[in-house]
Design an enzyme around this catalytic site. Sequence first.
Site, PDB file in Angstrom:
ATOM      1  N   LYS A  70       0.840  -1.205   0.000  1.00 33.68           N
ATOM      2  CA  LYS A  70       0.000   0.000   0.000  1.00 33.68           C
ATOM      3  C   LYS A  70       0.879   1.262   0.000  1.00 33.68           C
ATOM      4  CE  LYS A  70      -3.433  -2.829   0.044  1.00 33.68           C
ATOM      5  NZ  LYS A  70      -4.324  -3.340   1.073  1.00 33.68           N
TER       6      LYS A  70
HETATM    7  C1  LIG Z   1      -5.299  -4.335   1.566  1.00 30.64           C
HETATM    8  C2  LIG Z   1      -6.775  -4.250   1.525  1.00 30.64           C
HETATM    9  C3  LIG Z   1      -7.583  -4.666   2.595  1.00 30.64           C
HETATM   10  C4  LIG Z   1      -7.049  -5.391   3.792  1.00 30.64           C
HETATM   11  O1  LIG Z   1      -6.013  -4.778   4.431  1.00 30.64           O
HETATM   12  P1  LIG Z   1      -5.022  -5.643   5.357  1.00 30.64           P
HETATM   13  O2  LIG Z   1      -4.206  -4.595   6.044  1.00 30.64           O
HETATM   14  O3  LIG Z   1      -4.222  -6.511   4.443  1.00 30.64           O
HETATM   15  O4  LIG Z   1      -5.853  -6.431   6.306  1.00 30.64           O
HETATM   16  C5  LIG Z   1      -8.941  -4.466   2.498  1.00 30.64           C
HETATM   17  N1  LIG Z   1      -9.504  -3.919   1.414  1.00 30.64           N
HETATM   18  C6  LIG Z   1      -8.763  -3.533   0.355  1.00 30.64           C
HETATM   19  C7  LIG Z   1      -9.441  -2.909  -0.814  1.00 30.64           C
HETATM   20  C8  LIG Z   1      -7.389  -3.697   0.374  1.00 30.64           C
HETATM   21  O5  LIG Z   1      -6.658  -3.334  -0.691  1.00 30.64           O
END
Ligand SMILES: *Cc1c(COP(=O)(O)O)cnc(C)c1O
Length: 383
Positions: A190
Site C-alpha cells: 500500500k
Molecule cells: C489491503 C486491503 C484490505 C485489507 O487490508 P489488510 O491490512 O491486508 O488487512 C482491504 N480492502 C482492500 C481494498 C485492500 O486493498
Amino acid sequence: MLPYGRQTIEDDDIAAVAEALRGDFLTTGPTVEAFERAFAETVGARHAVACANGTAALHLAMLALKVQPGEVVIAPSITFLATANCARYVGADVVFADVDPDTGLMTPQTLAQAIGHVGDRRLRAVLPVHLRGDVAELPALAALAAAAGAVLVEDAPHALGTTMRFGNAAETVGDVRHSAMATFSFHPVKTIATGEGGMVTTNDPAIAERLRTLRSHGMVRPAGAEPWWYEMPEPGFNYRLPDILCALGLSQLKKLPRFAARRRTLAAAYAEALAPLAPLVRQAVRPAWSDPVLHLMTVLIDFEAAGRSRLEVVEALKARGVGSQVHYIPVHRQPYYRDLYGDLDLPGADAWYARCLSLPLYPGMEDGDVATVVSALRAALKI
Ligand SMILES: *Cc1c(COP(=O)(O)O)cnc(C)c1O
C-alpha cells in the site's frame, strides 16, 4: 525482478523504529495518538483510529455501526476478500454489487441494482472500494445509501493521497464528507507501509470513541472510578497497533507527498508508453472527478484478440523480470460465497476480471523501469 508493488523503507524509517524500541512504550503509548493525529490532519478528517490492519479496520467499522446478524451490507465484487468478509464477521449478509467493467468501481447504477436485492432485510452499510486509487462517485452513492436507510463506509486502502472534485469543492479521500467512516491499510504494497497496520477515519466523535473501545477488548474506564477499575459493556478485540509500528507509520506519512508525486509521475509515464498499445491494451478508465494517487497500475487486456492467455502473458512477463498480479478475482466467485448465495450474475465484475492485469507501480521504481515493463508487455503479447 520488478514486483507489482513494494514498500519504500529508508534509513530514517529504520531510525524511527529503533527510537520507539528504546522508548518506554512498545504499545499503547503516545506514538499511537501522534500517528492518529498526523493521519487525520493529512486526510482532513476530525478523528483517526489506528488498528492492527485494514481488515480489522473494516471489522471495527461494522462493530461501531452495530451491524446485526441478518442485516445487509453491500460490497462490490471486485475487491479484496476483506471488504465482504467484515460483514460476515458480525453475522450480516453480503449483497454483492456489480462494477463498471472499465473502471472496476461500484456505480450508482450497480448500487441501485444491489439495493434491489436487499428485499425485506435491513440495509446498514454500503462499502465502496476506491479500486486502484480512483474514487467511486461518492455523493451519488451516499444519496442512494441514505434513501435506503444506510451509510457509506469507504474501503480506501488503495486511495491514500487521492483527491477528488465533485462540483467545486476539492476533497481528499479519508475526509469522510460523504461517509460514516473510511478504512485504510498499511500492508507493504500500500502507499505507506507499517508491515501490518490499519486506520479508520471518521468525523463523528461517538463513532471514534466506539472504535477506540472496541479495538481494545471493549474496555471502558468510567470517570471517577478507582484507578484499577475497568468495565466491559460489550466484548471487543485486541486490534491495537503498537507504538513500534506507529513510529514507522509517522515516518512514512511524512513521505506521502513524495511517494504520491512519484506514483503520479510513473502513472503519467505509463499512460504515454501504453497509449500505442490500444485497443489491445487499455488503461482502466479514470472517472472525471478523480485525481488519483494510483496504488495499482491496472491495464485491461483483450487476451482473446491478442491470441495469448493471461497465464502466458504473466509467465512471459516474469521471464523478463516483470511481476504482475490480478486485482481481483470476483469475491462472489469464492467457494464460501457460492455456497452461501449461489451463482450470481455480475457481468461487469466478470468482464473486469477477464481483462485485468496490474503492472509494477511503486515509488522505488527507476525512471527507465516503465519502458522496461511496457516493452516486456509488448513482447509477451507479441505486438
Ligand atoms: C489491503 C486491503 C484490505 C485489507 O487490508 P489488510 O491490512 O491486508 O488487512 C482491504 N480492502 C482492500 C481494498 C485492500 O486493498
